[in-house]
Enzyme design. Structure first.
Site, PDB file in Angstrom:
ATOM      1  N   GLY A 298       0.816  -1.209   0.000  1.00  0.00           N
ATOM      2  CA  GLY A 298       0.000   0.000   0.000  1.00  0.00           C
ATOM      3  C   GLY A 298       0.846   1.254   0.000  1.00  0.00           C
ATOM      4  O   GLY A 298       1.260   1.752  -1.044  1.00  0.00           O
ATOM      5  N   CYS A 299       1.123   1.781   1.185  1.00  0.00           N
ATOM      6  CA  CYS A 299       1.829   3.057   1.326  1.00  0.00           C
ATOM      7  C   CYS A 299       3.235   3.024   0.730  1.00  0.00           C
ATOM      8  O   CYS A 299       3.658   3.983   0.076  1.00  0.00           O
ATOM      9  CB  CYS A 299       1.883   3.468   2.791  1.00  0.00           C
ATOM     10  SG  CYS A 299       0.250   3.772   3.495  1.00  0.00           S
ATOM     11  N   ILE A 300       3.957   1.945   0.948  1.00  0.00           N
ATOM     12  CA  ILE A 300       5.322   1.865   0.418  1.00  0.00           C
ATOM     13  C   ILE A 300       5.286   1.891  -1.101  1.00  0.00           C
ATOM     14  O   ILE A 300       5.961   2.691  -1.749  1.00  0.00           O
ATOM     15  CB  ILE A 300       6.060   0.613   0.945  1.00  0.00           C
ATOM     16  CG1 ILE A 300       6.169   0.656   2.468  1.00  0.00           C
ATOM     17  CG2 ILE A 300       7.423   0.455   0.277  1.00  0.00           C
ATOM     18  CD1 ILE A 300       6.908   1.858   3.023  1.00  0.00           C
TER      19      ILE A 300
END
Length: 140
Positions: free
Chosen positions: A81-83
């Protein structure tokens, strides 16, 4: 960067309706505090984000340009997700992106490994944390 929301979650948007972790990541919560082992310096800027990418809706790009940064080291969670979102936006913005593989994590091993493979193949360099530490030590 780190995620942080207003207490009423008005800034969490549709993402706040999809997953409920944001309810814990609000202003003043222990869940948004930086681990003191990071030894943050007073002159280091914290950028809070509301969505997956550290670039979306934040001043990160301006801060990087103003400081002539050309390389990003991305760590944290969630790899899928964020990475991944931050890595894709980083390389799309012209940065060299490095992900120390021991410094990212996900809810499950399969998406974690699949995204590390994909990031390394198309977007950035997934490397051993010792390589990153050696790189950073070489800068001083």
């Amino acid at each position: 960067t780190g995620s942080c929301y207003q207490k009423n979650l008005v800034d969490a948007g549709m993402w706040g309706k999809k997953i409920n972790v944001q309810q814990h990541m609000v202003e003043g919560s222990k869940w948004i505090e930086l681990d003191e082992r990071l030894a943050r310096q007073d002159d280091e800027k914290i950028v809070y984000k509301n969505y997956a990418s550290a670039f979306f809706g934040t001043p990160l790009q301006s801060i990087l340009v103003a400081n002539r940064i050309d390389t990003l080291i991305v760590s944290g969670c969630v790899t899928s997700g964020c990475i991944r979102a931050t890595v894709v936006d980083g390389v799309s913005s012209g940065y060299r992106v490095i992900v120390p593989k021991q410094c990212v994590g996900d809810r499950h091993e399969v998406p974690h490994e699949a995204n590390l493979f994909d990031i390394d193949t198309k977007y950035g360099d997934v490397v051993d944390v010792e390589e990153v530490i050696g790189f950073l030590n070489g800068l001083t």
